[in-house]
Design a protein around this motif. Structure first.
Motif, PDB file in Angstrom:
ATOM      1  N   TRP A 187       0.831  -1.199   0.000  1.00 61.74           N
ATOM      2  CA  TRP A 187       0.000   0.000   0.000  1.00 61.74           C
ATOM      3  C   TRP A 187       0.872   1.257   0.000  1.00 61.74           C
ATOM      4  CZ3 TRP A 187      -3.861  -2.100   4.177  1.00 61.74           C
ATOM      5  CH2 TRP A 187      -4.893  -2.794   3.527  1.00 61.74           C
ATOM      6  N   ALA A 188       1.938   1.237   0.786  1.00 62.53           N
ATOM      7  CA  ALA A 188       2.828   2.399   0.799  1.00 62.53           C
ATOM      8  C   ALA A 188       3.478   2.600  -0.566  1.00 62.53           C
ATOM      9  CB  ALA A 188       3.893   2.225   1.877  1.00 62.53           C
ATOM     10  N   TYR A 189       3.853   1.510  -1.222  1.00 65.25           N
ATOM     11  CA  TYR A 189       4.437   1.607  -2.563  1.00 65.25           C
ATOM     12  C   TYR A 189       3.428   2.241  -3.530  1.00 65.25           C
ATOM     13  CZ  TYR A 189       6.172   0.226  -7.143  1.00 65.25           C
ATOM     14  OH  TYR A 189       6.594   0.235  -8.452  1.00 65.25           O
ATOM     15  N   GLU A 190       2.154   1.899  -3.389  1.00 67.44           N
ATOM     16  CA  GLU A 190       1.126   2.419  -4.289  1.00 67.44           C
ATOM     17  C   GLU A 190       0.735   3.862  -3.985  1.00 67.44           C
ATOM     18  OE1 GLU A 190      -2.161  -0.216  -5.685  1.00 67.44           O
ATOM     19  OE2 GLU A 190      -1.603  -1.366  -3.901  1.00 67.44           O
ATOM     20  N   PHE A 191       0.581   4.188  -2.693  1.00 68.59           N
ATOM     21  CA  PHE A 191      -0.099   5.424  -2.326  1.00 68.59           C
ATOM     22  C   PHE A 191       0.832   6.567  -1.906  1.00 68.59           C
ATOM     23  CE2 PHE A 191      -3.519   2.216  -0.985  1.00 68.59           C
ATOM     24  CZ  PHE A 191      -4.145   2.280  -2.228  1.00 68.59           C
ATOM     25  N   GLU A 201      -6.589   5.696   1.610  1.00 71.37           N
ATOM     26  CA  GLU A 201      -6.763   5.036   0.319  1.00 71.37           C
ATOM     27  C   GLU A 201      -6.986   3.537   0.483  1.00 71.37           C
ATOM     28  OE1 GLU A 201      -7.189   6.450  -2.528  1.00 71.37           O
ATOM     29  OE2 GLU A 201      -6.892   8.447  -1.683  1.00 71.37           O
ATOM     30  N   ALA A 202      -6.329   2.929   1.457  1.00 76.24           N
ATOM     31  CA  ALA A 202      -6.554   1.503   1.702  1.00 76.24           C
ATOM     32  C   ALA A 202      -7.980   1.259   2.193  1.00 76.24           C
ATOM     33  CB  ALA A 202      -5.542   0.979   2.719  1.00 76.24           C
ATOM     34  N   ALA A 203      -8.485   2.150   3.063  1.00 75.34           N
ATOM     35  CA  ALA A 203      -9.861   2.020   3.540  1.00 75.34           C
ATOM     36  C   ALA A 203     -10.851   2.155   2.385  1.00 75.34           C
ATOM     37  CB  ALA A 203     -10.145   3.068   4.611  1.00 75.34           C
TER      38      ALA A 203
END
Length: 350
Positions: A220-224, A241-243
């Motif tokens: 998620w950190a890589y994506e957002f 964003e994950a939520a």
């Protein structure tokens, strides 16, 4: 946003790994890889997980610091192994590696020597217990016994707990590719991403049952996390964003397109609620970033276990900092460690 930023910077200091533990984890992982590569089965090895990425955090009291890596077998020697062969799992090879590595670790002629070392079978390969805790922390190594996939990128990872010949005895993964992705980008982006992952891992560890794997938080950190984001914005972006992704019922894909979709460790509805509550709490602090009481309330909600453990762990340190001054918390003084194991004041990757 100076006060809120400072509180997260101080939190990073609180979750730093003991430098001696971190050094020992790196050294023992390197030693395990070196010994595995000396065996005829040891074609090549790799490091994976938080150590090469720089996202290791201090284990909770009594926990274990793991160094993760793997040994890649020569498929020419073992055409029967893996889904590309006859589906067999590497039980025999794992036993050979255990019998080879254990005596070498205990050899009194070797420096360093670990006379109490034990090497066992784990679900994915080898689990190495060195029998030599470092400052009260047991430092171990996990070595996956992997196989290069015949087609496509990545590795076949075994499940030695499955019945021989089971179709679920192997799964595809790309641990080396994940390290490449998470250490990619400009220096500033890598640093922010790395720091955000460490904060997110600490938040996730507060729950009795963590809701997410470290790998999923890292993906998620890589994506957002985007260039020019500050640490506070990066952490909030990942939580929010994950939520939203879970709310929409969208999957989290493996960024290397090798592994199956990543799923929370708890039901999606509970995971979405946990992420959203955390995002909303942090948004409250972002809206009033210099209000000491507001920031204190948010940190107490998001990181209660870390605050309690750090206060106990550093109660004998030399220079107490009041919680109000250091973390915006009310109550007894909180003592901070003197060193920063990840050297967060630089952007140098090691």
């Amino acid at each position: 946003m100076a006060h809120l930023h400072k509180q997260l910077d101080d939190l990073l200091t609180l979750i730093n790994v003991d430098p001696d533990v971190l050094t020992a984890t790196r050294e023992r992982l390197a030693l395990a890889r070196k010994l595995a590569e000396q065996h005829p089965e040891g074609r090549t090895s790799y490091s994976s997980g938080s150590i090469p990425v720089g996202t290791h955090i201090q284990p909770h009291a009594g926990a274990v610091s793991d160094g993760d890596g793997g040994i890649i077998l020569d498929r020419v020697r073992h055409p029967e192994l893996g889904p590309d062969g006859e589906g067999e799992a590497p039980h025999a090879v794992t036993d050979e590696l255990i019998a080879f590595i254990g005596p070498k670790l205990r050899d009194p002629e070797r420096t360093p020597s670990y006379p109490k070392a034990r090497v066992c079978t784990s679900r994915r390969g080898l689990k190495i217990h060195f029998g030599a805790p470092v400052n009260g922390t047991d430092v171990t190594v996990d070595l996956i016994v992997a196989l290069r996939r015949r087609e496509g990128r990545g590795l076949w990872i075994p499940d030695l707990e499955r019945a021989p010949g089971s179709k679920k005895a192997w799964s595809a993964s790309d641990p080396q590719g994940h390290v490449e992705l998470l250490t990619s980008g400009a220096d500033a982006l890598r640093r922010t991403r790395r720091r955000a992952i460490r904060i997110l891992k600490a938040w996730n560890a507060q729950a009795t049952k963590p809701g997410f794997s470290s790998h999923q938080l890292s993906v998620w950190a890589y994506e957002f996390v985007e260039p020019r984001m500050g640490l506070v914005g990066a952490v909030h972006a990942v939580l929010l964003e994950a939520a939203l992704r879970l709310q929409r019922g969208e999957p989290t894909k493996d960024p290397r397109s090798v592994s199956p979709d990543l799923k929370p460790l708890i039901p999606d509805a509970d995971a979405e609620r946990r992420l959203r509550v955390a995002a909303d709490k942090l948004a409250k602090a972002i809206a009033d970033p210099d209000d000491i009481d507001t920031v204190a309330e948010v940190l107490e909600h998001l990181f209660p276990k870390t605050m309690r453990e750090r206060e106990r762990a550093f109660s004998a340190a030399s220079t107490p900092l009041s919680t109000t001054a250091s973390l915006g918390l009310a109550g007894a003084s909180l003592l901070l460690p003197k060193t920063r194991s990840w050297r967060e004041d630089t952007a140098v990757e090691r």
